[in-house]
Design a protein around this motif. Structure first.
Motif, PDB file in Angstrom:
ATOM      1  N   PHE A 193       0.837  -1.192   0.000  1.00  0.00           N
ATOM      2  CA  PHE A 193       0.000   0.000   0.000  1.00  0.00           C
ATOM      3  C   PHE A 193       0.878   1.250   0.000  1.00  0.00           C
ATOM      4  O   PHE A 193       1.863   1.334   0.741  1.00  0.00           O
ATOM      5  N   VAL A 194       0.508   2.211  -0.834  1.00  0.00           N
ATOM      6  CA  VAL A 194       1.310   3.405  -1.064  1.00  0.00           C
ATOM      7  C   VAL A 194       0.480   4.642  -0.736  1.00  0.00           C
ATOM      8  O   VAL A 194      -0.695   4.744  -1.109  1.00  0.00           O
ATOM      9  N   ARG A 195       1.095   5.594  -0.026  1.00  0.00           N
ATOM     10  CA  ARG A 195       0.427   6.882   0.239  1.00  0.00           C
ATOM     11  C   ARG A 195       0.514   7.699  -1.051  1.00  0.00           C
ATOM     12  O   ARG A 195       1.585   8.146  -1.447  1.00  0.00           O
ATOM     13  N   ALA A 196      -0.643   7.884  -1.699  1.00  0.00           N
ATOM     14  CA  ALA A 196      -0.705   8.624  -2.960  1.00  0.00           C
ATOM     15  C   ALA A 196      -1.194  10.053  -2.768  1.00  0.00           C
ATOM     16  O   ALA A 196      -1.053  10.886  -3.668  1.00  0.00           O
ATOM     17  N   HIS A 197      -1.775  10.312  -1.605  1.00  0.00           N
ATOM     18  CA  HIS A 197      -2.380  11.620  -1.313  1.00  0.00           C
ATOM     19  C   HIS A 197      -2.450  11.712   0.202  1.00  0.00           C
ATOM     20  O   HIS A 197      -2.434  10.682   0.899  1.00  0.00           O
ATOM     21  N   ARG A 198      -2.528  12.901   0.728  1.00  0.00           N
ATOM     22  CA  ARG A 198      -2.586  13.003   2.193  1.00  0.00           C
ATOM     23  C   ARG A 198      -3.806  12.307   2.764  1.00  0.00           C
ATOM     24  O   ARG A 198      -3.837  11.960   3.945  1.00  0.00           O
TER      25      ARG A 198
END
Length: 266
Positions: A217-222
């Motif tokens: 899982f990747v943080r793509a947006h805050r």
């Protein structure tokens, strides 16, 4: 549950037993020559090699017995499984020792006939050999059982990693692969599932990122985490922002997260 013996377990065990047996043959032979200087040099070699060859000939017996009587039967309820377990291994032990002794006696008799110092005399030593064979038999059974156990564990399908979503008073246990994205919703996070469900859980997105970060899982947006394994497309929105396509779900990818873009592109 009993299953037919696997031939590969036998060959795997022999890969370890054969070199160990060779070492034992050499050590025992040299020890016998040192302790009995009066014997002919060839005799201890014949004793040990004939014993080793006979052991290998008898190896099928503990291999078959291991598949026929499993250790689980010893702790099973009732006396019948326990009695069956010990009876099978008792019969197998006697057969193993009989084949071993008969084999090395035949080989030694033939060797002594060729070398000519006189006939080989075994005498009344079966009980002595049986006690030694008990240790060998138990060692081989343990080796076959361990190899079969490790093989079954290796061949078992890997269960998907699951994640518990506490949605109000319920706990939803879902495969991690079934979560396509997670978004922030005030004091809650919203899970976007592959089956269309969108349960809420009281938590912070940062806390969920810690738990799911190791699963792709990747943080793509805050306010968004996306499952890199569920990405079906990336669409530029201009000014460096992107939209992440996750099947029927779309999530924003902010230009403030360039590392996320590189990871999702890769």
């Amino acid at each position: 549950m009993r299953s037919p013996p696997e031939r590969r377990d036998l060959w795997t065990a022999l890969l370890f037993i054969a070199p160990a047996t060779a070492v034992v043959v050499i050590v025992n032979t040299l020890t016998a020559l040192s302790d009995n200087p009066d014997v002919a040099t060839w005799e201890p070699w014949v004793w040990e090699i004939s014993s080793a060859l006979s052991i290998f000939a008898a190896m099928l017996i503990p291999w078959l017995a291991t598949a026929a009587a499993l250790p689980d039967e010893v702790v099973a309820e009732g006396w019948r499984p326990k009695a069956r377990f010990f009876l099978i291994h008792l019969i197998a032990l006697l057969a193993f020792s009989a084949v071993h002794v008969a084999g090395f006696v035949a080989l030694r008799t033939a060797a002594y006939a060729v070398m000519g110092p006189g006939p080989y005399e075994f005498g009344d030593r079966f009980i002595y050999e049986l006690r030694k064979d008990l240790i060998s038999y138990a060692t081989y059974v343990a080796a076959f059982w361990l190899i079969a156990f490790l093989r079954r564990r290796r061949d078992e399908p890997v269960r998907p990693v699951s994640f518990d979503i506490r949605d109000g008073g319920r706990i939803l246990r879902v495969p991690v692969g079934g979560i396509v994205a997670v978004s922030s919703a005030g004091n809650y996070v919203e899970f976007w599932l592959a089956d269309g469900r969108r349960p809420l859980m009281r938590a912070t997105l940062a806390a969920i990122e810690v738990e799911l970060g190791g699963f792709g899982f990747v943080r793509a947006h805050r306010s968004w985490l996306v499952n890199a394994g569920a990405v079906t497309g990336l669409r530029p929105d201009g000014s460096g922002d992107w939209t992440v396509e996750l099947g029927a779900v779309e999530a924003p990818l902010s230009r403030r997260y360039p590392q996320a873009l590189e990871r999702l592109k890769g």
